[in-house]
Design an enzyme around this catalytic site. Structure first.
Site, PDB file in Angstrom:
ATOM      1  N   SER A  93       0.855  -1.189   0.000  1.00 43.20           N
ATOM      2  CA  SER A  93       0.000   0.000   0.000  1.00 43.20           C
ATOM      3  C   SER A  93       0.883   1.229   0.000  1.00 43.20           C
ATOM      4  O   SER A  93       1.833   1.318   0.793  1.00 43.20           O
ATOM      5  CB  SER A  93      -0.912   0.013   1.241  1.00 43.20           C
ATOM      6  OG  SER A  93      -1.440   1.307   1.474  1.00 43.20           O
ATOM      7  N   CYS A 254      -4.571   6.950  -3.091  1.00 45.24           N
ATOM      8  CA  CYS A 254      -4.281   5.517  -3.229  1.00 45.24           C
ATOM      9  C   CYS A 254      -3.009   5.272  -4.039  1.00 45.24           C
ATOM     10  O   CYS A 254      -2.989   5.448  -5.257  1.00 45.24           O
ATOM     11  CB  CYS A 254      -5.450   4.773  -3.851  1.00 45.24           C
ATOM     12  SG  CYS A 254      -5.231   2.973  -3.790  1.00 45.24           S
TER      13      CYS A 254
END
Length: 346
Positions: A93, A254
């Site tokens: 991530s 993101c």
């Protein structure tokens, strides 16, 4: 107090997305590599118990992640981590890498060098290089060199309640289904968050049923983890909303999703090596996304993305488990977690 388990968490967010970092009390996770540890967390009942302890009520909540710091297996890495979310443990991530880098430096676990510190992070998807801009004891900004990202398939057709839509399948540290948001009749704005999440959950289930995906070199990384809706702002910036199980929107732009999207943009000839652009989240926070280089993953053409953003610490807590607590396994309810809450694994 006779607590059965205690863990110390540092509260951090990256451009609005919470990524708590477990800096103390992390139990030994079986496995020789971080990918092995990821597989154990997702398959062993004790691994699922740890995830539920940290991520579900009454100790957790649907917003954000908990990052487990684990010993790296690669001698070149300064630290390794695995991302826990309500559904499962995840491999990589961008926002959480920014949170972990910020936590390591501002807590003193990794010595801060001013004006710049390089931190090598080991994830189950590979090594991430974090270049942190530091001043007066604070980590001001982090630029990540992400793992190689590649396209699995472009313009995949899927029959849905909105009619037939097309989407891209791409890998940016985890697998994404990337959908132009106009196809579901919505825009990426805060007041549409619930509708975007509902659409994303529906599409994720349909995509995984129709188009199974597995990383060609890391079998532990498989299946579409998230649906990311994308659009363009009037100034040319990419606008994103990554939808996350069981029912929420990523507050940041993101990092892994933009890495996956970067691979699709390059495959279509829309970006070239050296390009940098802005990506905005549903709340308007920003990452800078760059194409650093080209490579291959197996026989697939791949890009090397960079993601730049800011992390902020905002608290610290000790999470504990009373051995007599009847809710030790955690719970979730549809009033807060969304209609999929009853299907949480483990």
């Amino acid at each position: 107090m006779r607590w059965k388990r205690t863990m110390q968490l540092l509260d951090v967010h990256a451009e609005g997305e919470i990524g708590k970092v477990a800096i103390g009390g992390v139990p030994k996770i079986p496995g020789l590599t971080t990918a092995d540890k990821l597989a154990w967390l997702n398959s062993d009942p004790k691994g699922q118990e740890l995830r539920r302890f940290l991520c579900l009520e009454p100790r957790g909540n649907p917003i954000g992640s908990v990052n487990l710091l684990v010993p790296p297996s690669d001698p070149s890495a300064d630290a390794a981590f695995i991302i826990l979310q309500p559904d499962q443990a995840h491999a990589s991530s961008g926002s959480n890498s920014i949170c972990v880098t910020t936590a390591l430096l501002e807590s003193g676990m990794v010595e801060m060098q001013e004006p710049e510190t390089i931190v090598i992070l080991e994830t189950a998807a590979g090594l991430v290089r974090a270049k942190a801009t530091c001043r007066d004891g604070r980590c001001e900004r982090v630029e990540l060199t992400m793992v190689p990202s590649f396209v699995a398939a472009l313009d995949v057709a899927l029959d849905t309640r909105w009619g037939q839509i097309t989407l891209d399948l791409a890998y940016g540290g985890v697998f994404y289904a990337l959908v132009d948001v106009g196809q579901v009749g919505l825009t990426i704005e805060k007041h549409n968050a619930a509708a975007l999440v509902a659409a994303g959950m529906e599409l994720k289930a349909a995509v995984n049923a129709a188009y199974p995906v597995v990383h060609p070199e890391i079998p532990a990384v498989s299946g579409v983890a998230y649906v990311m809706f994308r659009d363009r702002d009037p100034d040319g910036a990419v606008r994103t909303c990554t939808t996350m199980w069981p029912g929420r929107a990523d507050r940041s732009p993101c990092g892994t999703g933009n890495s996956a999207n970067l691979a699709t943009l390059h495959a279509r000839g829309l970006v070239k090596e050296g390009d940098v652009f802005t990506s905005r989240s549903i709340i308007g926070s920003e990452f800078q996304v760059g194409l650093k280089g080209l490579t291959k993953v197996g026989d697939r053409p791949a890009v090397i993305p960079t993601i730049s953003g800011r992390g902020f610490t905002f608290g610290q807590q000790t999470v504990a488990l009373d051995p007599f607590d009847p809710l030790a396994n955690g719970f979730a309810m549809t009033d807060v977690w969304g209609p999929s809450a009853g299907d949480i694994p483990g």
